[in-house]
Design an enzyme around this catalytic site. Structure first.
Site, mmCIF file in Angstrom:
data_model
loop_
_atom_site.group_PDB
_atom_site.id
_atom_site.type_symbol
_atom_site.label_atom_id
_atom_site.label_comp_id
_atom_site.label_asym_id
_atom_site.label_seq_id
_atom_site.Cartn_x
_atom_site.Cartn_y
_atom_site.Cartn_z
ATOM 1 N N PRO A 182 0.829 -1.203 0.000
ATOM 2 C CA PRO A 182 0.000 0.000 0.000
ATOM 3 C C PRO A 182 0.867 1.259 0.000
ATOM 4 O O PRO A 182 2.063 1.212 0.321
ATOM 5 C CB PRO A 182 -0.772 -0.118 1.320
ATOM 6 C CG PRO A 182 0.172 -0.849 2.228
ATOM 7 C CD PRO A 182 0.946 -1.797 1.337
ATOM 8 N N ALA A 183 0.270 2.376 -0.363
ATOM 9 C CA ALA A 183 0.984 3.652 -0.322
ATOM 10 C C ALA A 183 1.436 3.938 1.099
ATOM 11 O O ALA A 183 0.712 3.675 2.066
ATOM 12 C CB ALA A 183 0.089 4.769 -0.832
ATOM 13 N N GLU A 257 -3.644 0.535 -13.992
ATOM 14 C CA GLU A 257 -4.631 1.623 -14.026
ATOM 15 C C GLU A 257 -3.857 2.888 -13.715
ATOM 16 O O GLU A 257 -3.458 3.120 -12.571
ATOM 17 C CB GLU A 257 -5.756 1.358 -13.026
ATOM 18 C CG GLU A 257 -6.964 2.247 -13.211
ATOM 19 C CD GLU A 257 -6.875 3.520 -12.383
ATOM 20 O OE1 GLU A 257 -6.579 4.583 -12.994
ATOM 21 O OE2 GLU A 257 -7.091 3.457 -11.176
ATOM 22 N N ARG A 285 -15.597 14.996 -5.797
ATOM 23 C CA ARG A 285 -15.572 13.761 -5.025
ATOM 24 C C ARG A 285 -14.131 13.482 -4.636
ATOM 25 O O ARG A 285 -13.212 13.570 -5.450
ATOM 26 C CB ARG A 285 -16.136 12.602 -5.865
ATOM 27 C CG ARG A 285 -16.251 11.280 -5.111
ATOM 28 C CD ARG A 285 -17.005 10.266 -5.935
ATOM 29 N NE ARG A 285 -16.241 9.806 -7.075
ATOM 30 C CZ ARG A 285 -15.558 8.651 -7.131
ATOM 31 N NH1 ARG A 285 -15.547 7.848 -6.082
ATOM 32 N NH2 ARG A 285 -14.896 8.299 -8.211
ATOM 33 N N CYS A 291 -8.401 9.684 -10.223
ATOM 34 C CA CYS A 291 -7.968 9.601 -11.616
ATOM 35 C C CYS A 291 -9.118 9.829 -12.578
ATOM 36 O O CYS A 291 -8.911 10.165 -13.745
ATOM 37 C CB CYS A 291 -7.313 8.254 -11.885
ATOM 38 S SG CYS A 291 -8.336 6.855 -11.402
#
Length: 486
Positions: A182-183, A257, A285, A291
């Site tokens: 994860p980031a 993605e 949002r 993205c």
């Protein structure tokens, strides 16, 4: 808040073999609350030795899971969906704490993220094959799909729950073990989800989570392992290109993605109120940190004044503040670097002749970027050509449809776009000319677990969600069976 931070500290290790463990080096790194710019927890900082341990765990678990009945896999995912919904409030608060987004956005994300587990619980038992007689006769061909193998998953910080479940769900449904990186800005949500999967009955080793401040080094090392067969990444196009080159060395299955630069087109016959409502969702949002966020607004000259006036009225009503504060609509950005980038893009647009038609106030402390509406934006301005990832709406006008399409498609990205028009057929005609993998037609939202998420051009490779999502974690195999007399 104390209870939430205590919870965060309770899940602050690496997740390997269905348990929290410390990094072998003993090192940790700080997770920052974007609304205060202060650390609230130290998380175990994975190194290469930890990556090796996670990979060994995944490889060992892969063998049995690949043979598990599809219904068994699906039932684990279904139970995980139910647990996520039961703990929706706690998970949402955790997301807002480490990511900064408004709690309403976080609650929406948890529901969206959980739905990937439910969707792929159903897809797990619907993997199709083929049976056919060979054209020349004498042979029956059986086409099947089997798990590809261990999958490395790399997720971003903007949707820490949804980007994890969108990859974990199909991987597990297909029969693959996973190692998730994860980031570093938002590791806690992934750790919480891994714990939920264990509670749902997922065997040890199938989901391993490696928080680390050494992302490039860890991912590079993971992809060198001979047992890894899939790399799924969500993030920027430049990083995606690096990973594609790395994946080519071992000919890995790739799902990427990548970046987006969504256009929002408003035709002359569009309902202004509907278009404004759609624009608010498409742009703001998650504070614009998506993205799929609308970056470039193309409004027909005949209704540009009415649209802009109403859009500014609605935008001015948005409340900017801490994600966990009651009534907040727009939270802080995730870090100082993000704020600096948004500021630079706005300044460059103004330098190029754009007008700041509206700009909000922001709190003094925290990684806040003002909610901004720009008008008279030139197509060559960086705010139009680059992915903004912040609460900035840039408006230009159009009158000729062919020139509009040329401008909309004049980008290296092709992830998402939006079209609003009064006549449905006209809206679809415009949408059909746009080079994007997803187009919202008279609606400001395109994401849904039941449809294939992905883009054209440099916005990525492959699809996530829908029936296609599970295919990224499968290999196709066929058996040519001698069948005398057939």
């Amino acid at each position: 808040m104390t209870e939430l931070i205590d919870y965060a500290r309770s899940i602050s290790g690496l997740w390997i073999d269905n348990e929290f463990v410390g990094a072998q080096s003993g090192e940790t790194f700080a997770v920052i609350d974007p609304s205060t710019e202060e650390s609230f927890v130290e998380v175990a900082d994975a190194g290469l030795a930890d990556a090796d341990r996670a990979l060994a765990s995944a490889h060992e678990a892969q063998v049995a899971w690949a043979k598990a009945a599809p219904r068994q896999r699906g039932e684990v995912l279904r139970r995980a969906f139910e647990l996520m919904i039961e703990r929706r409030q706690q998970l949402a608060e955790l997301i807002s704490l480490e990511n900064g987004k408004a709690l309403a956005d976080s609650l929406g994300e948890v529901a969206y993220a959980a739905e990937f587990f439910r969707w792929f619980a159903e897809e797990a038992v619907r993997v199709e094959g083929e049976y056919q007689t060979a054209p020349a006769g004498g042979v029956r061909n059986l086409v099947t799909r089997r798990p590809a193998g261990v999958a490395v998953l790399v997720t971003p910080w903007n949707f820490p729950a949804a980007m994890a479940t969108r990859k974990i769900g199909p991987a597990l449904a297909a029969g693959c073990a996973t190692v998730l990186k994860p980031a570093s800005e938002t590791p806690l949500t992934a750790l919480a989800i891994a714990q939920i999967l264990a509670e749902a009955g997922l065997p040890a080793g199938l989901v391993n989570v490696l928080p680390s401040s050494h992302t490039a080094e860890i991912v590079d090392h993971l992809l060198d392992d001979q047992h890894v067969r899939v790399i799924s990444f969500t993030g920027s196009t430049p990083v995606g290109k690096v990973l594609l080159r790395k994946a080519a060395d071992r000919v890995l299955n790739t799902a990427m993605e990548l970046g987006g630069n969504a256009a929002f087109v408003v035709a002359a016959d569009a309902d202004v109120e509907d278009a404004v409502e759609g624009a608010l969702v498409a742009k703001f949002r998650n504070g614009g940190q998506a993205c799929t966020a609308a970056n470039r607004f193309f409004v027909h000259v005949d209704i540009a004044e009415a649209f802009t006036r109403r859009f500014i009225e609605r935008t001015a009503a948005l409340v900017v503040g801490a994600g966990l504060a009651e009534g907040t609509d727009i939270g802080p950005l995730v870090n100082r670097k993000s704020v600096d980038k948004v500021t630079e893009l706005v300044d460059a647009a103004v330098h190029d002749g754009a007008t700041i038609a509206y700009q909000s106030e922001v709190p003094e402390t925290g990684y806040y970027a003002p909610v901004t509406v720009l008008t008279d934006v030139t197509p060559a301005s960086p705010v139009f050509t680059e992915e903004v990832f912040g609460p900035v709406a840039s408006i230009a006008t159009w009158s000729d449809e062919d020139a509009l399409i040329e401008a909309v498609n004049g980008t290296e990205y092709g992830l998402a776009s939006y079209v609003f028009a009064g006549e449905q057929r006209h809206a679809i005609d415009i949408a059909n000319r746009i080079d994007a993998g997803m187009v919202g037609v008279n609606r400001g939202l395109v994401s849904d677990p039941s449809v294939p998420f992905g883009g054209f051009k440099q916005s990525g490779v492959g699809r996530e969600g829908g029936h296609e999502g599970i295919e990224e974690y499968q290999e196709t195999q066929y058996f040519s069976v001698a069948w005398p007399g057939a």
